[in-house]
Design a protein around this motif. Structure first.
Motif, PDB file in Angstrom:
ATOM      1  N   SER A 181      20.532  76.825  89.606  1.00  0.00           N
ATOM      2  CA  SER A 181      21.574  76.646  90.603  1.00  0.00           C
ATOM      3  C   SER A 181      21.956  77.986  91.217  1.00  0.00           C
ATOM      4  O   SER A 181      22.190  78.088  92.434  1.00  0.00           O
ATOM      5  N   PHE A 182      22.028  79.012  90.371  1.00  0.00           N
ATOM      6  CA  PHE A 182      22.341  80.344  90.885  1.00  0.00           C
ATOM      7  C   PHE A 182      21.273  80.811  91.874  1.00  0.00           C
ATOM      8  O   PHE A 182      21.592  81.331  92.951  1.00  0.00           O
TER       9      PHE A 182
ATOM     10  N   VAL B 252      19.092  79.047  93.742  1.00  0.00           N
ATOM     11  CA  VAL B 252      18.983  78.261  94.971  1.00  0.00           C
ATOM     12  C   VAL B 252      20.304  78.212  95.739  1.00  0.00           C
ATOM     13  O   VAL B 252      20.340  78.450  96.953  1.00  0.00           O
ATOM     14  N   ASP B 253      21.392  77.903  95.048  1.00  0.00           N
ATOM     15  CA  ASP B 253      22.666  77.670  95.732  1.00  0.00           C
ATOM     16  C   ASP B 253      23.396  78.961  96.098  1.00  0.00           C
ATOM     17  O   ASP B 253      24.078  79.019  97.124  1.00  0.00           O
ATOM     18  N   ASP B 254      23.260  79.974  95.242  1.00  0.00           N
ATOM     19  CA  ASP B 254      23.987  81.226  95.499  1.00  0.00           C
ATOM     20  C   ASP B 254      23.134  82.268  96.191  1.00  0.00           C
ATOM     21  O   ASP B 254      23.604  82.946  97.102  1.00  0.00           O
ATOM     22  N   LEU B 255      21.878  82.411  95.734  1.00  0.00           N
ATOM     23  CA  LEU B 255      21.008  83.428  96.332  1.00  0.00           C
ATOM     24  C   LEU B 255      20.202  82.881  97.502  1.00  0.00           C
ATOM     25  O   LEU B 255      19.579  83.648  98.244  1.00  0.00           O
TER      26      LEU B 255
ATOM     27  N   SER C 173      17.765  69.004  92.412  1.00  0.00           N
ATOM     28  CA  SER C 173      16.817  69.473  93.425  1.00  0.00           C
ATOM     29  C   SER C 173      16.466  70.948  93.245  1.00  0.00           C
ATOM     30  O   SER C 173      15.381  71.392  93.638  1.00  0.00           O
ATOM     31  N   GLN C 174      17.376  71.720  92.656  1.00  0.00           N
ATOM     32  CA  GLN C 174      17.145  73.162  92.520  1.00  0.00           C
ATOM     33  C   GLN C 174      15.890  73.479  91.719  1.00  0.00           C
ATOM     34  O   GLN C 174      15.015  74.218  92.203  1.00  0.00           O
TER      35      GLN C 174
END
Length: 241
Positions: free
Chosen positions: A115-116, A118-121, A150-151
């Motif tokens: 999640s980090f 895909v969603d953050d970076l 999905s990540q």
């Protein structure tokens, strides 16, 4: 250069240190500075799951003291432990205003590993290379409580040289569930057998997941079947070039 804190989790520390090393390798490759808060211990999830809220709260308070003294995002290679920090620790300390504020600060900085990325970076291709085929098991806490699905799929789909094949009933529990496997072994084994049947039917060379707890459970079942299917945490796949 941004700084991130690695919360490595108990099972990675005890049984799969290569996963923690892979996380560090990949994050540093992406240009991040990785720090390791040495005071970290268990987040308290086993005690929490067993209903020992006082013991879980004491461990949660220690975790907050350690993590709230750091800076940057907090990354865990586990949806299960990330869920504990993000959702359950704030509940455990909700009666104390100061601790509650600290819990909210720490929760807001905490991310499951994929999640980090895909969603953050906003990274879906980490320039990893592999071989053969893999299939993906979605762990319950990350999937159902944190929305992590999905990540890891997107990250695996961009591993050059490795094909991801769909796993039937990929979102069904493998039967581990922490204490569930100990308290209800017959049901746990039946669920694991169903998962193993689907893994073998996928034809994949490697089963990939985001939680060592599930992967240890699956690996044990595959070993008893004499299977040659490899079991890997997704960080190990993504760190390879």
């Amino acid at each position: 250069m941004a700084t991130v804190q690695l919360f490595v989790t108990c099972l990675v520390d005890a049984f799969a240190p290569q996963v923690g090393e892979a996380v560090v390798d990949l994050l540093e490759r992406l240009g991040l500075t990785v720090e390791f808060p040495f005071g970290q211990t268990c987040c308290g999830q086993p005690a929490f799951n067993a209903g020992f809220r006082d013991e879980a709260r004491r461990m949660a308070v220690h975790t907050l003291e350690v993590l709230d003294a750091t800076e940057g995002m907090i990354v865990l290679p586990s949806g299960s432990c990330a869920d504990m920090v993000i959702r359950h620790i704030p509940d455990l300390v909700a009666d104390d205003p100061d601790l509650s504020e600290a819990a909210q600060r720490v929760a807001a900085r905490t991310r499951e590993f994929t999640s980090f990325l895909v969603d953050d970076l906003d990274v879906t291709d980490v320039e990893a290379t592999g071989a053969g085929s893999c299939t993906l098991h979605h762990s319950c806490h990350g999937l159902r409580n944190l929305g992590v699905k999905s990540q890891p799929e997107r990250l695996l789909d961009n591993v050059q040289g490795m094909d991801r094949v769909e796993l039937a009933d990929a979102t069904e529990c493998c039967g581990f569930g922490g204490l569930f496997a100990l308290e209800m072994p017959d049901v746990s084994i039946a669920m694991l057998d169903r998962k193993l049947d689907n893994i073998e039917a996928s034809g994949a060379d490697t089963i990939v997941g985001g939680d060592i707890s599930c992967l240890l459970h699956i690996a044990g079942g595959l070993h008893r079947r004499g299977s040659s299917i490899e079991v890997r945490h997704i960080a190990e796949i993504l760190a390879k070039r």
